[in-house]
Design an enzyme around this catalytic site. Structure first.
Site, short mmCIF file in Angstrom:
data_model
loop_
_atom_site.label_atom_id
_atom_site.label_comp_id
_atom_site.label_asym_id
_atom_site.label_seq_id
_atom_site.Cartn_x
_atom_site.Cartn_y
_atom_site.Cartn_z
N ARG A 81 0.92 -1.28 0.06
CA ARG A 81 -0.03 -0.02 -0.21
C ARG A 81 1.02 1.26 -0.08
NH1 ARG A 81 -1.68 2.63 4.40
NH2 ARG A 81 -1.85 0.50 5.60
N TYR A 134 -16.70 15.13 -16.81
CA TYR A 134 -17.24 13.68 -16.72
C TYR A 134 -18.32 13.76 -15.48
CZ TYR A 134 -17.04 8.62 -15.46
OH TYR A 134 -17.47 7.40 -15.19
N ASP A 206 -7.71 17.71 -15.76
CA ASP A 206 -7.78 16.35 -16.05
C ASP A 206 -7.48 16.20 -17.59
OD1 ASP A 206 -8.85 14.09 -17.06
OD2 ASP A 206 -10.78 14.09 -15.54
N LYS A 231 -8.33 5.04 -19.86
CA LYS A 231 -8.34 5.44 -21.29
C LYS A 231 -7.12 5.45 -21.99
CE LYS A 231 -12.38 6.07 -19.46
NZ LYS A 231 -12.59 6.93 -18.54
#
Ligand SMILES: Cc1ncc(COP(=O)(O)O)c(C=O)c1O
Length: 415
Positions: A81, A134, A206, A231
């Site tokens: 982690r 988005y 973004d 993407k």
């Protein structure tokens, strides 16, 4: 008070950063070369590709060595982690192509966006956000952060006057997409960054639609470049992931937030992401070529009312896009003269263009934003963005352009 130097996350960060820095400095290497030569780790057993370190924890050679790792006296891995060698190799490549001090990988784009905003704002602070985003990003900023006292205004960030007047004395951050999903609205990154700097606010972009292959927000004055890596960055449609790249101070805050919230990308997905990332340059060139061909075809078709493609000279802010982007995005939208019913017929008739959400995969995807990706955006907000019921979004893939066009032609005949 946290002692950063003794924080295990910070120690892991140092390892990544040191690896990253050695390669980030290779400014003499071109983008395509960096994609293939920035992993940064010595690979075990002379392995050519970075292995998947599918291990949650890492053993210590002795209690003293374990304590040294925690104290920062030595560097190495502790617990996945906090950092994992496969994930760090990926982050090294990403930092290199962004020319950033560091990059941090996340389990999704939304996790990356959360971590690129929340460490920098608190209750009472104000965020200016682009109004074409988005859908879940709007909900996250307005409703989720809003519940914790973070105020927000949604403005058309392509309008610099609107950005200037949205500032308040509590404004800490400006967030936007450019090109924005799905209408490709273009915001001038350098100009907004200059306005934000005058107001002592940071800028988070973004950059999902462009990737660093087409546009590098950090070089234009933004502080954080954030991605849905699901993407184009990965490009194969086989992982959900996120990425943030930034200068030293911001990236450490983002990394600490990831440690505390636990949204690191898994070693296996980091491997797949890295494998996809290696071909980013060549994929983006082919995407660009095909997108230009598809957008030109659609523009000339009698059933198409409007094509929202930044590469067309009559597109609003085309000059800004030309200034800040190296090539055109291959995900764009178009409106049919026959509205929603015509759109439904088109989406039911394509054979090569797959009816699916997401974008940036090797193959062409097509979808209807108003009922799918942007269904959660209030109708009046959608209309103000030009996101009409008849709008269709296409993510043009890397098939042969002639095949994509003949599929669109036969589907438009039925639309
Ligand atoms: C521009 C943009 N940003 C962020 C996201 C969210 O990314 P993810 O689905 O990887 O969480 C998406 C998803 O479609 C997107 O299109």
């Amino acid at each position: 008070m946290i002692d950063l130097e003794r924080d295990p996350c910070y120690v892991a960060a140092l390892v990544t950063r040191r690896v990253g820095r050695a390669y980030v400095n290779r400014k003499d290497l071109s983008f395509d070369t960096r994609l293939l030569h920035s992993e940064g780790h010595d690979k075990p057993l002379n392995s050519h590709s970075i292995p998947i370190f599918q291990s949650s924890t890492f053993y210590f050679d002795s209690p003293e060595k374990g304590a040294d790792l925690f104290s920062g006296a030595s560097q190495g891995h502790i617990y996945t982690r906090l950092g994992n060698p496969t994930t760090e190799a990926l982050e090294g490549v990403m930092a290199s192509i962004e020319e950033a001090d560091g990059a941090v990988a996340f389990s999704s784009g939304m996790a990356a966006i959360t971590a690129s905003i929340l460490p920098f704002v608190g209750s009472g602070d104000h965020v200016i956000s682009g109004d074409t985003l988005y859908g879940p990003s709007i909900h996250l900023i307005k409703d989720v952060f809003g519940r914790f006292g973070v105020k927000s205004s949604f403005v058309d960030t392509s309008d610099l006057g609107a950005v200037r007047s949205a500032f308040r004395k509590e404004t800490r951050l400006v967030f936007f997409e450019t090109p924005a999903n799905p209408t490709c609205r273009i915001t001038d990154i350098a100009a907004v960054s200059e306005i934000a700097a005058k107001n002592k606010a940071m800028v988070v972009v973004d950059n999902t639609f462009s990737t660093p292959a087409l546009q590098r927000p950090l070089s234009l004055g933004a502080q954080v470049s954030v991605y849905s890596a699901t993407k184009y960055l990965n490009g194969h449609g086989d992982i959900v992931g996120g990425m943030a790249a930034a200068g030293r101070e911001c990236i450490e805050k983002i990394r600490t937030f990831r440690k505390d919230t636990g949204a690191i990308l898994s070693p296996f997905e980091s491997f797949l992401f890295l494998r996809g990332l290696k071909t980013l340059g060549m994929r983006m060139r082919k995407h660009h070529e095909n997108a230009v061909a598809a957008a030109d075809f659609l523009k000339g078709h009698p059933k198409v009312e409007k094509v929202h493609f930044p590469g067309h000279e009559d597109f609003p802010n085309h000059a800004v896009a030309r200034k800040q982007m190296k090539a055109w995005p291959s995900c764009f939208s178009f409106e049919l003269r026959g509205g929603l019913d015509s759109g439904r017929r088109l989406l039911s008739s394509t054979r090569i263009c797959t009816l699916a959400v997401s974008l940036g995969t090797l193959d062409t995807l097509i979808q209807h934003p108003a009922s799918m990706t942007h269904a959660g955006v209030p109708r009046e907000m959608r209309m103000a963005q030009g996101l009409t019921d008849g709008l269709v979004r296409i993510s043009v893939g890397c098939e042969d352009a002639a095949d994509i066009i003949s599929d669109l032609r036969q589907a438009l005949d039925k639309a």
